[in-house]
Design a protein around this motif. Structure first.
Motif, PDB file in Angstrom:
ATOM      1  N   ALA A  60       0.830  -1.206   0.000  1.00  0.00           N
ATOM      2  CA  ALA A  60       0.000   0.000   0.000  1.00  0.00           C
ATOM      3  C   ALA A  60       0.864   1.256   0.000  1.00  0.00           C
ATOM      4  O   ALA A  60       0.442   2.313  -0.486  1.00  0.00           O
ATOM      5  CB  ALA A  60      -0.927  -0.005   1.215  1.00  0.00           C
ATOM      6  N   ALA A  61       2.078   1.146   0.550  1.00  0.00           N
ATOM      7  CA  ALA A  61       2.985   2.294   0.588  1.00  0.00           C
ATOM      8  C   ALA A  61       3.391   2.708  -0.832  1.00  0.00           C
ATOM      9  O   ALA A  61       3.405   3.902  -1.160  1.00  0.00           O
ATOM     10  CB  ALA A  61       4.225   1.951   1.415  1.00  0.00           C
ATOM     11  N   PHE A  62       3.716   1.739  -1.684  1.00  0.00           N
ATOM     12  CA  PHE A  62       4.090   2.053  -3.066  1.00  0.00           C
ATOM     13  C   PHE A  62       2.880   2.576  -3.849  1.00  0.00           C
ATOM     14  O   PHE A  62       3.027   3.454  -4.701  1.00  0.00           O
ATOM     15  CB  PHE A  62       4.671   0.819  -3.741  1.00  0.00           C
ATOM     16  CG  PHE A  62       5.920   0.308  -3.092  1.00  0.00           C
ATOM     17  CD1 PHE A  62       7.064   1.101  -3.059  1.00  0.00           C
ATOM     18  CD2 PHE A  62       5.969  -0.940  -2.496  1.00  0.00           C
ATOM     19  CE1 PHE A  62       8.227   0.649  -2.451  1.00  0.00           C
ATOM     20  CE2 PHE A  62       7.121  -1.409  -1.885  1.00  0.00           C
ATOM     21  CZ  PHE A  62       8.252  -0.611  -1.854  1.00  0.00           C
ATOM     22  N   TYR A  63       1.727   2.033  -3.543  1.00  0.00           N
ATOM     23  CA  TYR A  63       0.469   2.513  -4.126  1.00  0.00           C
ATOM     24  C   TYR A  63       0.274   3.979  -3.745  1.00  0.00           C
ATOM     25  O   TYR A  63      -0.088   4.814  -4.589  1.00  0.00           O
ATOM     26  CB  TYR A  63      -0.657   1.647  -3.584  1.00  0.00           C
ATOM     27  CG  TYR A  63      -2.028   1.848  -4.192  1.00  0.00           C
ATOM     28  CD1 TYR A  63      -2.214   1.909  -5.567  1.00  0.00           C
ATOM     29  CD2 TYR A  63      -3.156   1.936  -3.372  1.00  0.00           C
ATOM     30  CE1 TYR A  63      -3.485   2.057  -6.113  1.00  0.00           C
ATOM     31  CE2 TYR A  63      -4.419   2.080  -3.900  1.00  0.00           C
ATOM     32  CZ  TYR A  63      -4.584   2.142  -5.265  1.00  0.00           C
ATOM     33  OH  TYR A  63      -5.847   2.283  -5.795  1.00  0.00           O
ATOM     34  N   GLY A  64       0.549   4.296  -2.483  1.00  0.00           N
ATOM     35  CA  GLY A  64       0.417   5.668  -2.001  1.00  0.00           C
ATOM     36  C   GLY A  64       1.469   6.601  -2.563  1.00  0.00           C
ATOM     37  O   GLY A  64       1.197   7.780  -2.808  1.00  0.00           O
ATOM     38  N   ILE A  65       2.680   6.093  -2.778  1.00  0.00           N
ATOM     39  CA  ILE A  65       3.736   6.933  -3.356  1.00  0.00           C
ATOM     40  C   ILE A  65       3.304   7.441  -4.726  1.00  0.00           C
ATOM     41  O   ILE A  65       3.461   8.629  -5.052  1.00  0.00           O
ATOM     42  CB  ILE A  65       5.061   6.156  -3.461  1.00  0.00           C
ATOM     43  CG1 ILE A  65       5.679   5.973  -2.070  1.00  0.00           C
ATOM     44  CG2 ILE A  65       6.047   6.884  -4.381  1.00  0.00           C
ATOM     45  CD1 ILE A  65       6.916   5.099  -2.058  1.00  0.00           C
ATOM     46  N   GLY A  66       2.758   6.549  -5.541  1.00  0.00           N
ATOM     47  CA  GLY A  66       2.285   6.960  -6.857  1.00  0.00           C
ATOM     48  C   GLY A  66       1.150   7.964  -6.769  1.00  0.00           C
ATOM     49  O   GLY A  66       1.155   8.991  -7.470  1.00  0.00           O
ATOM     50  N   ALA A  67       0.189   7.687  -5.901  1.00  0.00           N
ATOM     51  CA  ALA A  67      -0.976   8.563  -5.770  1.00  0.00           C
ATOM     52  C   ALA A  67      -0.591   9.937  -5.238  1.00  0.00           C
ATOM     53  O   ALA A  67      -1.015  10.977  -5.774  1.00  0.00           O
ATOM     54  CB  ALA A  67      -2.005   7.907  -4.851  1.00  0.00           C
ATOM     55  N   LEU A  86       5.369   9.383 -14.272  1.00  0.00           N
ATOM     56  CA  LEU A  86       6.751   8.924 -14.454  1.00  0.00           C
ATOM     57  C   LEU A  86       7.585   9.191 -13.203  1.00  0.00           C
ATOM     58  O   LEU A  86       8.347   8.331 -12.757  1.00  0.00           O
ATOM     59  CB  LEU A  86       7.374   9.619 -15.669  1.00  0.00           C
ATOM     60  CG  LEU A  86       8.844   9.280 -15.960  1.00  0.00           C
ATOM     61  CD1 LEU A  86       9.014   7.787 -16.211  1.00  0.00           C
ATOM     62  CD2 LEU A  86       9.346  10.089 -17.148  1.00  0.00           C
ATOM     63  N   ILE A  87       7.421  10.381 -12.619  1.00  0.00           N
ATOM     64  CA  ILE A  87       8.167  10.721 -11.404  1.00  0.00           C
ATOM     65  C   ILE A  87       7.780   9.783 -10.266  1.00  0.00           C
ATOM     66  O   ILE A  87       8.634   9.324  -9.493  1.00  0.00           O
ATOM     67  CB  ILE A  87       7.923  12.194 -11.003  1.00  0.00           C
ATOM     68  CG1 ILE A  87       8.509  13.130 -12.063  1.00  0.00           C
ATOM     69  CG2 ILE A  87       8.527  12.493  -9.635  1.00  0.00           C
ATOM     70  CD1 ILE A  87       8.188  14.595 -11.843  1.00  0.00           C
ATOM     71  N   GLY A  88       6.487   9.471 -10.163  1.00  0.00           N
ATOM     72  CA  GLY A  88       6.019   8.542  -9.131  1.00  0.00           C
ATOM     73  C   GLY A  88       6.643   7.166  -9.275  1.00  0.00           C
ATOM     74  O   GLY A  88       7.050   6.541  -8.285  1.00  0.00           O
ATOM     75  N   ILE A  89       6.745   6.700 -10.518  1.00  0.00           N
ATOM     76  CA  ILE A  89       7.364   5.390 -10.783  1.00  0.00           C
ATOM     77  C   ILE A  89       8.836   5.410 -10.373  1.00  0.00           C
ATOM     78  O   ILE A  89       9.330   4.466  -9.746  1.00  0.00           O
ATOM     79  CB  ILE A  89       7.221   5.027 -12.274  1.00  0.00           C
ATOM     80  CG1 ILE A  89       5.748   4.747 -12.611  1.00  0.00           C
ATOM     81  CG2 ILE A  89       8.082   3.818 -12.626  1.00  0.00           C
ATOM     82  CD1 ILE A  89       5.495   4.535 -14.093  1.00  0.00           C
ATOM     83  N   LEU A  90       9.533   6.496 -10.713  1.00  0.00           N
ATOM     84  CA  LEU A  90      10.952   6.599 -10.382  1.00  0.00           C
ATOM     85  C   LEU A  90      11.168   6.647  -8.872  1.00  0.00           C
ATOM     86  O   LEU A  90      12.074   5.993  -8.341  1.00  0.00           O
ATOM     87  CB  LEU A  90      11.557   7.839 -11.044  1.00  0.00           C
ATOM     88  CG  LEU A  90      11.625   7.820 -12.575  1.00  0.00           C
ATOM     89  CD1 LEU A  90      12.146   9.155 -13.102  1.00  0.00           C
ATOM     90  CD2 LEU A  90      12.516   6.676 -13.048  1.00  0.00           C
ATOM     91  N   ILE A  91      10.332   7.417  -8.175  1.00  0.00           N
ATOM     92  CA  ILE A  91      10.463   7.512  -6.718  1.00  0.00           C
ATOM     93  C   ILE A  91      10.166   6.169  -6.062  1.00  0.00           C
ATOM     94  O   ILE A  91      10.913   5.712  -5.183  1.00  0.00           O
ATOM     95  CB  ILE A  91       9.517   8.602  -6.159  1.00  0.00           C
ATOM     96  CG1 ILE A  91       9.960   9.981  -6.616  1.00  0.00           C
ATOM     97  CG2 ILE A  91       9.476   8.543  -4.627  1.00  0.00           C
ATOM     98  CD1 ILE A  91       9.027  11.098  -6.214  1.00  0.00           C
ATOM     99  N   ALA A  92       9.090   5.515  -6.485  1.00  0.00           N
ATOM    100  CA  ALA A  92       8.725   4.214  -5.917  1.00  0.00           C
ATOM    101  C   ALA A  92       9.814   3.178  -6.175  1.00  0.00           C
ATOM    102  O   ALA A  92      10.131   2.371  -5.298  1.00  0.00           O
ATOM    103  CB  ALA A  92       7.391   3.744  -6.501  1.00  0.00           C
TER     104      ALA A  92
END
Length: 313
Positions: A60-67, A86-92
């Motif tokens: 859920a944390a990675f789900y939240g990082i993207g959101a 794209l930035i969300g994917i890179l950060i996650a």
């Protein structure tokens, strides 16, 4: 490589198209949208746990990082929606690497506790940095996603978009399941020691899978943010991590359709028994108990067993 399961893919496409044509109720379409979102998350967890044997309670944390990456960058900084994805994917992916590098050396409940702790840290972060995340009250005003000048500003348009994404995702899952990589991951799950003796770099493979799963989960989180227009920490708490874990388990671990079957049942079922709201948890828990106790291969195992008998007769 084995042939793709064209029956499953065709059935999936027919259901999606027929639902769009014959169902005008926007509420039912929203349920199917959430089913597809949950199915993607559960399927990715299935690859992590059902194929590779990595227990994670922090998805859920990675789900939240993207959101939240999408929400914060669009609401506070006015960034291009596609760029925020794209930035969300890179950060996650980066966070998954930092978390996975030390924790994936653990096994069993130690690994589960480590990922659980990571998920709780991110949940606290989403709550406390209220200047950007909105805190417990949530973040509002997330714009609708636009693709090539085409705005997904209503239920029907977004249904078409998520259906295309989900169908492409399902094809890629099928390709993965029939590839050498799926057998390699199952080999690691069965025996890491034997895998190492055959020259497999187990730590590297597990880390790559962990990062890829986090990246796709983050992408789905961004899509969820655009769809709902509002996000809050409640959507990314421990309960959601456990929910998708149950979806993958009930659907059938190690089965490519397990995530979809589990997400369909556990997302739609609560809506179907609203007339028995007082007994919802009892009915829900009883069904889960029956499936886990008597059908350890999940719903996918039940269908496989039935289909095998049908073919033989």
């Amino acid at each position: 490589m084995k042939k793709l399961n064209l029956f499953y893919l065709s059935f999936l496409a027919i259901v999606i198209v027929l639902f769009y044509i014959f169902v005008d109720n926007q509420f039912y379409k929203s349920i199917l949208i959430y089913i597809m979102i949950n199915a993607i998350n559960a399927s990715m967890l299935n690859i992590l746990f059902g194929y590779t044997g990595v227990i994670s309670l922090g998805q859920a944390a990675f789900y939240g990082i993207g959101a939240y990456t999408t929400g914060i960058l669009t609401v506070h900084f006015g960034c291009n929606p596609l760029l925020t994805i794209l930035i969300g994917i890179l950060i996650a992916s980066f966070v998954a690497f930092l978390v996975g590098y030390p924790t994936l050396k653990l096994h069993g409940h130690y690994l589960a506790m480590a990922t659980l702790g990571f998920g709780m840290i991110l949940y606290i972060f989403f709550n406390e940095f209220s200047n950007y995340t909105g805190g417990p009250s949530g973040l509002v005003g997330i714009p609708k996603l636009s693709l090539f000048g085409f705005s997904l500003d209503n239920e029907d348009k977004f249904y078409v978009f998520i259906s295309i994404y989900f169908f492409i995702f399902s094809i890629l899952l099928e390709l993965f399941d029939k590839s050498y990589m799926s057998y390699k991951l199952k080999f690691i799950k069965e025996s890491e020691f034997a895998s190492k003796s055959f020259g497999v770099n187990v730590s590297r493979v597990k880390l790559i899978v962990f990062v890829l799963v986090a990246a796709v989960t983050s992408l789905t989180g961004s899509i969820f943010a655009f769809y709902s227009g509002f996000i809050s920490p409640v959507s990314f708490n421990l309960k959601y991590s456990i929910d998708i874990f149950i979806m993958a388990t009930v659907g059938g671990l190690g089965s490519i359709v397990g995530g979809t079957l589990g997400a369909t049942m556990l997302t739609a079922f609560p809506e179907l028994i609203t007339n028995f709201e007082d007994y919802e948890m009892i009915i829900y828990g009883t069904l889960l108990l029956i499936i886990i106790m008597f059908f350890p291969q999940g719903i996918a195992g039940i269908f496989k067993k039935f289909w095998g008998r049908y073919v033989k007769s």
